[in-house]
Design an enzyme around this catalytic site. Structure first.
Site, PDB file in Angstrom:
ATOM      1  N   ASP A   1       0.457  -1.418  -0.158  1.00 28.21           N
ATOM      2  CA  ASP A   1       0.137  -0.202   0.109  1.00 28.21           C
ATOM      3  C   ASP A   1       1.148   1.002  -0.017  1.00 28.21           C
ATOM      4  O   ASP A   1       1.931   1.351   1.019  1.00 28.21           O
ATOM      5  CB  ASP A   1      -1.241  -0.194   1.599  1.00 28.21           C
ATOM      6  CG  ASP A   1      -1.789   1.385   1.148  1.00 28.21           C
ATOM      7  OD1 ASP A   1      -3.068   0.512   0.682  1.00 28.21           O
ATOM      8  OD2 ASP A   1      -2.070   1.879   1.113  1.00 28.21           O
TER       9      ASP A   1
ATOM     10  N   ASP B   1      -8.165  -3.079  -4.723  1.00 32.20           N
ATOM     11  CA  ASP B   1      -8.724  -2.406  -3.837  1.00 32.20           C
ATOM     12  C   ASP B   1      -9.403  -0.980  -3.798  1.00 32.20           C
ATOM     13  O   ASP B   1      -8.186   0.340  -2.760  1.00 32.20           O
ATOM     14  CB  ASP B   1      -9.000  -2.943  -2.143  1.00 32.20           C
ATOM     15  CG  ASP B   1     -10.545  -1.981  -1.690  1.00 32.20           C
ATOM     16  OD1 ASP B   1     -11.071  -1.299  -1.679  1.00 32.20           O
ATOM     17  OD2 ASP B   1     -10.343  -2.780  -0.470  1.00 32.20           O
TER      18      ASP B   1
ATOM     19  N   CYS C   1     -15.332   0.329  -2.734  1.00 30.99           N
ATOM     20  CA  CYS C   1     -16.529  -0.123  -1.649  1.00 30.99           C
ATOM     21  C   CYS C   1     -17.383   1.763  -2.665  1.00 30.99           C
ATOM     22  O   CYS C   1     -18.055   2.380  -1.415  1.00 30.99           O
ATOM     23  CB  CYS C   1     -16.092   0.390  -0.655  1.00 30.99           C
ATOM     24  SG  CYS C   1     -15.253   1.427   0.545  1.00 30.99           S
TER      25      CYS C   1
END
Length: 430
Positions: A263, A307, A360
């Site tokens: 990340d 993601d 999301c």
């Protein structure tokens, strides 16, 4: 504390959140620290009042013709929690810690039926400027989808198949009311409780401490499942964050092969180490952006999972304050982040490998539009139907209601009883 004092506290917290634009969780924590007399039950009720007021802010404000913290808290108690006007009047009159008594106008509005002239965005509790984007995705179901996003979320858990199985864990968690999820074969759910209801603290359970299960929404579980990670593969979780999907991918790989967790924000990556140890995962390398690169992985990955950073519109049930803070600039910033992430992550996919893009979010600009842009600029990638993966991996399960012509999937609280999530699958062909 009695309900009067709890209402006063909720109004105080809502006022602080609104006036100073501070995160609601931080304000609630500070309130609890400075009011030691309030027990855990009191803090739970106050938190529920605050979050439900924020979840339903637009519709409650329209009903009360007022969006101040007092109006929202009182309307939450009477209307959302269905306590009724008489109960509120009693609370305000008999508790010396309660807010001031109702005005005649407040009493009239609380007693009135839902206004007939609510705008669709108000009825849906969606910010007005986002409403055209919602109708672009959901059409005539936009109000229904918005209302579902304004409800409380359940507690979802993913069974760690490296250590346990769902049947065994459901027996151990029977006292919590946990049931198997309807779609994910590894999911367990404790449904949200209404009003003053208090959810069990599952992190205190033996199974959580020993790594038999982890907290993860069912939509997130499904995204990891549809990615199709296999034992023995080389997999990169490019936006690993705290590691929820990393752990799900590792379980699917049965600790075989190599999974790299990365990340760009090392602070988001920090919690992953403790979670990996608890879960008993042995095939993960964590690549800290401050001390290592991914250069050795270019063109080597069977699967790259993204993601992507996004506006979080799909998780408004859990973060209701975020929907009223979202701005056009924030959306544009996230879209730029997504372009950057996609254009970098593609370099690690080998020919024949897959790139899975998930958010999301429910906004088309962050989802289908990003995939269309990417495909138009990268002729060496082709779409793979996520819908086909769904029917293959989840035989007999209902097909999602929102599917693009490419087969990209959008999951929602109303249609799949999950958080809002978008999933697209691409393959590198050359």
């Amino acid at each position: 504390m009695k309900d009067g004092g709890r209402l006063a506290a909720a109004i105080e917290v809502l006022d602080e959140v609104e006036r100073r634009h501070r995160p609601v969780q931080v304000v609630l924590k500070e309130w609890g620290s400075s009011h030691r007399f309030a027990g855990s039950g009191d803090r739970t009720v106050i938190g529920n009042l605050v979050f439900d007021a924020l979840r339903n802010r637009a519709s409650l404000a329209a009903h009360m013709q007022d969006e101040c913290p007092r109006a929202l808290a009182l309307a939450t108690y009477v209307l959302t929690w269905d306590k009724g006007l008489e109960a509120l009047t009693t609370v305000l009159n008999e508790d010396r810690h309660a807010p001031e008594a109702l005005t005649e106008a407040e009493a009239d509005r609380l007693a009135a039926a839902v206004p007939d002239d609510l705008q669709p965005w108000q009825a849906a509790d969606v910010p007005e400027w986002l409403w055209p984007k919602f109708t672009a995705v959901f059409g005539g179901d936009a109000v229904t989808e918005g209302r579902a996003l304004a409800q409380r979320a359940p507690v979802d858990m993913r069974v760690n198949t490296l250590k346990s199985d769902r049947e065994k864990l459901l027996k151990k968690l029977g006292h919590t009311g946990a049931q198997g999820t309807g779609l994910s074969p590894h999911g367990m759910r404790i449904e949200a409780k209404p009003g003053l209801g208090r959810m069990p603290h599952v992190q205190a359970e033996e199974g959580y401490r020993k790594g038999w299960f982890d907290l993860q929404d069912e939509a997130s579980q499904l995204a990891a499942l549809l990615a199709g990670a296999q034992p023995g593969q080389q997999v990169l979780d490019y936006c690993a964050g705290g590691g929820g999907k990393t752990l799900a991918l590792a379980a699917a790989m049965q600790n075989k092969g190599q999974l790299y967790a990365y990340d760009a924000d090392r602070l988001r990556l920090a919690p992953i180490h403790e979670r990996l140890q608890r879960a008993g995962v042995r095939n993960i390398q964590v690549r800290d952006p401050a001390s290592s690169t991914l250069d050795d992985l270019k063109g080597q990955m069977d699967l790259v999972f993204i993601d992507a950073p996004c506006t979080g519109t799909g998780v408004w049930r859990r973060r209701p304050d975020s929907k009223w803070k979202l701005t056009e600039k924030a959306l544009n910033d996230r879209m730029n982040d997504q372009v950057h992430v996609l254009d970098n992550a593609k370099e690690y996919v080998k020919v024949g490998g897959r790139l899975v893009y998930a958010t999301c979010s429910l906004l088309p600009e962050e989802n289908a539009d990003q995939i269309s842009r990417f495909l138009s600029a990268n002729a060496d990638f082709a779409p793979v139907s996520a819908l086909d993966s769904w029917t293959a991996m989840l035989p007999g399960k209902p097909v999602p209601a929102y599917v693009t012509e490419r087969g990209d999937l959008t999951l929602t609280p109303a249609s799949t009883k999950t958080d809002g999530f978008f999933i697209a699958i691409l393959e590198r062909t050359a």
